[in-house]
Design a protein around this motif. Structure first.
Motif, short mmCIF file in Angstrom:
data_model
loop_
_atom_site.label_atom_id
_atom_site.label_comp_id
_atom_site.label_asym_id
_atom_site.label_seq_id
_atom_site.Cartn_x
_atom_site.Cartn_y
_atom_site.Cartn_z
N GLN A 106 5.42 4.95 -2.14
CA GLN A 106 5.29 3.65 -2.79
C GLN A 106 6.33 3.45 -3.89
O GLN A 106 6.92 2.39 -4.01
CB GLN A 106 3.89 3.47 -3.37
CG GLN A 106 2.82 3.22 -2.34
CD GLN A 106 2.99 1.87 -1.68
OE1 GLN A 106 3.74 1.71 -0.73
NE2 GLN A 106 2.29 0.88 -2.19
N HIS A 107 6.55 4.49 -4.70
CA HIS A 107 7.56 4.35 -5.76
C HIS A 107 8.96 4.20 -5.16
O HIS A 107 9.77 3.43 -5.67
CB HIS A 107 7.50 5.55 -6.71
CG HIS A 107 6.43 5.42 -7.74
ND1 HIS A 107 5.16 5.89 -7.52
CD2 HIS A 107 6.42 4.88 -8.97
CE1 HIS A 107 4.41 5.65 -8.59
NE2 HIS A 107 5.15 5.03 -9.48
N PRO A 142 -0.20 4.02 -7.18
CA PRO A 142 0.36 3.77 -5.84
C PRO A 142 -0.31 2.60 -5.13
O PRO A 142 0.33 1.86 -4.40
CB PRO A 142 0.12 5.06 -5.08
CG PRO A 142 -0.26 6.08 -6.05
CD PRO A 142 -0.69 5.39 -7.30
N PHE A 143 -1.60 2.40 -5.38
CA PHE A 143 -2.31 1.29 -4.76
C PHE A 143 -1.96 -0.03 -5.43
O PHE A 143 -1.88 -1.06 -4.79
CB PHE A 143 -3.82 1.54 -4.81
CG PHE A 143 -4.21 2.84 -4.18
CD1 PHE A 143 -4.25 2.97 -2.80
CD2 PHE A 143 -4.52 3.94 -4.95
CE1 PHE A 143 -4.60 4.17 -2.20
CE2 PHE A 143 -4.87 5.15 -4.37
CZ PHE A 143 -4.91 5.26 -3.00
N LEU A 144 -1.73 0.02 -6.74
CA LEU A 144 -1.36 -1.19 -7.48
C LEU A 144 0.07 -1.63 -7.13
O LEU A 144 0.36 -2.82 -7.12
CB LEU A 144 -1.47 -0.96 -8.98
CG LEU A 144 -2.88 -0.66 -9.50
CD1 LEU A 144 -2.85 -0.33 -10.98
CD2 LEU A 144 -3.82 -1.81 -9.21
N LEU A 145 0.94 -0.68 -6.82
CA LEU A 145 2.31 -1.03 -6.43
C LEU A 145 2.33 -1.79 -5.11
O LEU A 145 3.19 -2.63 -4.90
CB LEU A 145 3.18 0.22 -6.30
CG LEU A 145 3.70 0.82 -7.59
CD1 LEU A 145 4.39 2.14 -7.31
CD2 LEU A 145 4.63 -0.13 -8.30
N SER A 146 1.39 -1.49 -4.23
CA SER A 146 1.37 -2.16 -2.93
C SER A 146 0.99 -3.64 -3.07
O SER A 146 1.28 -4.43 -2.20
CB SER A 146 0.41 -1.48 -1.97
OG SER A 146 -0.91 -1.59 -2.44
N ARG A 147 0.38 -4.00 -4.18
CA ARG A 147 -0.03 -5.39 -4.41
C ARG A 147 1.02 -6.17 -5.20
O ARG A 147 0.91 -7.37 -5.32
CB ARG A 147 -1.35 -5.44 -5.14
CG ARG A 147 -2.47 -4.88 -4.31
CD ARG A 147 -3.74 -4.86 -5.10
NE ARG A 147 -4.74 -4.15 -4.31
CZ ARG A 147 -5.94 -4.62 -4.09
NH1 ARG A 147 -6.28 -5.79 -4.56
NH2 ARG A 147 -6.78 -3.93 -3.36
#
Length: 149
Positions: A106-107, A142-147
């Motif tokens: 994700q990063h 990582p989950f917040l980056l996907s949004r």
């Protein structure tokens, strides 16, 4: 035409720093009662892991080391599952390796480096309330980056 690899890592993550860390790991194992050969083998493995993740971050980008480490943990977890390990070991390994792999991917995918993380990793409040909040924010990143757009 020459290909020059720019190894842009912090001073604490140099080859000498990795060697010192590996010696510390090997020494700690030896002091705790492990045989010298085993302690040396673990130290060499630790040094190789650090060098590999540093190389991945230098070539691919920041957080590539997390993806490499996550893959290695997942491979080790798969091997442990074939050895009829207790169920909690593969479950914990899959969760840990999966999180590191997802974090690294994700990063890298969103181009976020360690210098420009979305949320600073500090806590506001007491140790009992602020520290768990900071840990949860880091685990959710990582989950917040996907949004994010």
């Amino acid at each position: 035409m020459s290909l020059a690899l720019q190894w842009d890592v912090p001073e604490s993550r140099t080859i000498a720093g990795n060697a010192v860390g590996a010696v510390a790991v090997g020494t700690a194992l030896y002091v705790l009662g492990e045989p010298l050969g085993y302690a040396a083998a673990v130290a060499v493995g630790f040094f190789g892991l650090n060098l590999g993740t540093d190389l991945a971050e230098a070539v691919v980008g920041d957080y590539a080391g997390n993806a490499v480490f996550g893959l290695l943990v997942l491979v080790g977890t798969g091997y442990a599952a074939t050895l009829t390990a207790p169920l909690w070991i593969p479950a914990l390994g899959a969760a840990l390796g999966g999180w590191f792999l997802l974090d690294g991917v994700q990063h890298l995918r969103h181009g976020v480096t360690r210098d420009e993380v979305g949320v600073p990793y500090r806590h506001e409040g007491s140790v009992l309330t602020g520290l768990p909040k900071a840990l949860l924010v880091r685990l959710a990143e990582p989950f917040l980056l996907s949004r994010s757009p």
